[in-house]
Write a protein that holds these residues in place. Structure first.
Motif, PDB file in Angstrom:
ATOM      1  N   PHE A 166       0.828  -1.204   0.000  1.00 54.58           N
ATOM      2  CA  PHE A 166       0.000   0.000   0.000  1.00 54.58           C
ATOM      3  C   PHE A 166       0.864   1.257   0.000  1.00 54.58           C
ATOM      4  N   SER A 167       1.867   1.233   0.848  1.00 52.80           N
ATOM      5  CA  SER A 167       2.638   2.450   1.050  1.00 52.80           C
ATOM      6  C   SER A 167       3.453   2.847  -0.176  1.00 52.80           C
ATOM      7  N   HIS A 168       3.751   1.884  -1.028  1.00 55.64           N
ATOM      8  CA  HIS A 168       4.581   2.221  -2.178  1.00 55.64           C
ATOM      9  C   HIS A 168       3.785   2.622  -3.408  1.00 55.64           C
ATOM     10  N   LYS A 169       2.474   2.615  -3.248  1.00 58.01           N
ATOM     11  CA  LYS A 169       1.645   2.958  -4.402  1.00 58.01           C
ATOM     12  C   LYS A 169       1.763   4.427  -4.766  1.00 58.01           C
ATOM     13  N   THR A 170       1.642   5.285  -3.757  1.00 57.76           N
ATOM     14  CA  THR A 170       1.736   6.719  -4.078  1.00 57.76           C
ATOM     15  C   THR A 170       3.153   7.212  -3.886  1.00 57.76           C
ATOM     16  N   ARG A 171       3.553   8.012  -4.841  1.00 62.58           N
ATOM     17  CA  ARG A 171       4.894   8.578  -4.790  1.00 62.58           C
ATOM     18  C   ARG A 171       4.800  10.097  -4.793  1.00 62.58           C
ATOM     19  N   ALA A 172       5.929  10.731  -4.547  1.00 66.95           N
ATOM     20  CA  ALA A 172       5.941  12.198  -4.453  1.00 66.95           C
ATOM     21  C   ALA A 172       5.324  12.840  -5.699  1.00 66.95           C
ATOM     22  N   MET A 173       5.566  12.239  -6.863  1.00 65.93           N
ATOM     23  CA  MET A 173       5.048  12.822  -8.119  1.00 65.93           C
ATOM     24  C   MET A 173       3.520  12.847  -8.173  1.00 65.93           C
ATOM     25  N   PRO A 193      20.405  50.464 -13.164  1.00 66.47           N
ATOM     26  CA  PRO A 193      20.148  50.795 -11.764  1.00 66.47           C
ATOM     27  C   PRO A 193      20.837  49.808 -10.817  1.00 66.47           C
ATOM     28  N   SER A 194      20.953  50.195  -9.543  1.00 65.85           N
ATOM     29  CA  SER A 194      21.600  49.334  -8.542  1.00 65.85           C
ATOM     30  C   SER A 194      20.939  47.963  -8.479  1.00 65.85           C
ATOM     31  N   VAL A 195      21.757  46.958  -8.172  1.00 71.65           N
ATOM     32  CA  VAL A 195      21.247  45.594  -8.024  1.00 71.65           C
ATOM     33  C   VAL A 195      20.773  45.407  -6.584  1.00 71.65           C
ATOM     34  N   LEU A 196      19.645  44.725  -6.427  1.00 66.90           N
ATOM     35  CA  LEU A 196      19.168  44.404  -5.082  1.00 66.90           C
ATOM     36  C   LEU A 196      19.627  42.995  -4.726  1.00 66.90           C
ATOM     37  N   LYS A 197      20.537  42.912  -3.756  1.00 70.65           N
ATOM     38  CA  LYS A 197      21.089  41.606  -3.367  1.00 70.65           C
ATOM     39  C   LYS A 197      20.233  40.995  -2.260  1.00 70.65           C
ATOM     40  N   LEU A 198      19.706  39.822  -2.535  1.00 69.98           N
ATOM     41  CA  LEU A 198      18.806  39.193  -1.556  1.00 69.98           C
ATOM     42  C   LEU A 198      19.270  37.803  -1.127  1.00 69.98           C
ATOM     43  N   ARG A 199      20.580  37.565  -1.243  1.00 68.12           N
ATOM     44  CA  ARG A 199      21.076  36.237  -0.866  1.00 68.12           C
ATOM     45  C   ARG A 199      20.753  35.907   0.589  1.00 68.12           C
ATOM     46  N   SER A 200      20.748  36.926   1.435  1.00 66.06           N
ATOM     47  CA  SER A 200      20.578  36.677   2.872  1.00 66.06           C
ATOM     48  C   SER A 200      19.200  36.095   3.219  1.00 66.06           C
ATOM     49  N   ILE A 201      18.204  36.292   2.356  1.00 66.82           N
ATOM     50  CA  ILE A 201      16.886  35.730   2.705  1.00 66.82           C
ATOM     51  C   ILE A 201      16.633  34.384   2.023  1.00 66.82           C
ATOM     52  N   LEU A 202      17.643  33.896   1.283  1.00 65.71           N
ATOM     53  CA  LEU A 202      17.467  32.642   0.551  1.00 65.71           C
ATOM     54  C   LEU A 202      17.819  31.443   1.431  1.00 65.71           C
ATOM     55  N   ASP A 203      16.917  30.490   1.508  1.00 64.57           N
ATOM     56  CA  ASP A 203      17.226  29.218   2.163  1.00 64.57           C
ATOM     57  C   ASP A 203      17.995  28.396   1.131  1.00 64.57           C
ATOM     58  N   LEU A 204      19.292  28.176   1.405  1.00 70.61           N
ATOM     59  CA  LEU A 204      20.160  27.545   0.411  1.00 70.61           C
ATOM     60  C   LEU A 204      20.049  26.025   0.391  1.00 70.61           C
ATOM     61  N   SER A 205      19.426  25.464   1.405  1.00 66.33           N
ATOM     62  CA  SER A 205      19.269  24.003   1.358  1.00 66.33           C
ATOM     63  C   SER A 205      17.847  23.590   1.708  1.00 66.33           C
ATOM     64  N   PRO A 206      16.910  23.950   0.838  1.00 63.29           N
ATOM     65  CA  PRO A 206      15.540  23.504   1.076  1.00 63.29           C
ATOM     66  C   PRO A 206      15.482  21.992   0.947  1.00 63.29           C
ATOM     67  N   PHE A 207      14.575  21.371   1.703  1.00 61.81           N
ATOM     68  CA  PHE A 207      14.495  19.924   1.650  1.00 61.81           C
ATOM     69  C   PHE A 207      13.956  19.482   0.295  1.00 61.81           C
ATOM     70  N   THR A 208      14.601  18.480  -0.296  1.00 57.88           N
ATOM     71  CA  THR A 208      14.118  17.971  -1.587  1.00 57.88           C
ATOM     72  C   THR A 208      14.020  16.448  -1.554  1.00 57.88           C
ATOM     73  N   VAL A 209      13.086  15.932  -2.335  1.00 53.10           N
ATOM     74  CA  VAL A 209      13.003  14.484  -2.573  1.00 53.10           C
ATOM     75  C   VAL A 209      12.904  14.285  -4.082  1.00 53.10           C
ATOM     76  N   THR A 210      13.156  13.084  -4.555  1.00 50.52           N
ATOM     77  CA  THR A 210      12.960  12.846  -5.988  1.00 50.52           C
ATOM     78  C   THR A 210      11.496  12.462  -6.209  1.00 50.52           C
ATOM     79  N   ASP A 211      11.063  12.574  -7.454  1.00 50.72           N
ATOM     80  CA  ASP A 211       9.664  12.303  -7.784  1.00 50.72           C
ATOM     81  C   ASP A 211       9.249  10.858  -7.518  1.00 50.72           C
ATOM     82  N   GLU A 212      10.239   9.962  -7.441  1.00 52.27           N
ATOM     83  CA  GLU A 212       9.951   8.541  -7.225  1.00 52.27           C
ATOM     84  C   GLU A 212       9.791   8.194  -5.745  1.00 52.27           C
ATOM     85  N   THR A 213      10.125   9.121  -4.859  1.00 55.08           N
ATOM     86  CA  THR A 213      10.107   8.807  -3.424  1.00 55.08           C
ATOM     87  C   THR A 213       8.703   8.403  -2.968  1.00 55.08           C
TER      88      THR A 213
END
Ligand code: ADP
Length: 177
Positions: A7-14, A105-125
């Protein structure tokens, strides 16, 4: 136990991620090519809690994840307090921003608000694992990739809806209890 496994393997992240096949594509922000106005249009025309940041629309390579409220606050502040930030200013989430003609015009730098390691899974998970990760890590959202390319997003609410659906379809299932 076997039945549970099957049952548990029927649905995947995709199967749970958005967008669905018929939906418009995922709303993303590019790392160094969008203007303040482009991003303002995105946050006013959608209500999502956050947006994946990608290298470029064609590559769909994930750079990070940015929360809607952080974008709104940062742009508002920059427009008020930062010299040279206008609608046509480029927003840059990278360490080194691309060189622009001197007249731009000046560039707006927004690196500080970026989450650089958001959690990811593959579509098959399997969703069983995704549900487990949401619970254990207390995630609000998780990004879905295929061969390193961003495909979709699953929010906590999407997971809860999925659990409810599964419970309806299969009330005897103990998997998500
Ligand atoms: P919630 O799921 O708590 O309502 P959101 O408002 O962020 O959170 O998301 C609403 C729906 O839109 C969810 O089904 C989610 O999967 C999807 N979604 C979230 N972010 C995006 C995005 N950037 N682009 C496209 N769809 C998204």
């Amino acid at each position: 136990l076997e039945a549970k496994e099957e049952f548990s393997h029927k649905t995947r992240a995709m199967d749970v991620m958005r967008p669905r096949k018929s939906d418009p594509p995922l709303t993303v922000i590019t790392q160094d090519t969008m203007t303040v106005e482009d991003v303002e249009t995105i946050v006013t025309s959608t209500t999502y809690s956050g947006y994946p940041v990608v290298v470029s629309r064609t590559s769909q390579r994930l750079v990070g994840f940015v929360l809607r409220r952080d974008l709104i606050i940062s742009i508002e502040n920059a427009r008020k307090k930062q010299d040279g930030i206008v609608s046509t200013s480029i927003i840059c989430f990278t360490d080194y921003c691309p060189p622009l003609p001197p007249s731009s015009p000046s560039v707006l730098k927004l690196r500080s608000i970026l989450d650089l390691s958001p959690f990811t899974v593959t579509d098959e998970t399997p969703m069983e694992i995704v549900v487990d990760i949401f619970r254990k890590l207390g995630l609000r959202q998780c990004l879905v990739t295929h061969n390193g390319k961003l495909l979709g997003i699953i929010t906590k609410k999407d997971v809860l809806k999925h659990i409810a659906q599964m419970a309806n379809q299969d009330p005897d299932s103990i998997l998500f209890n």
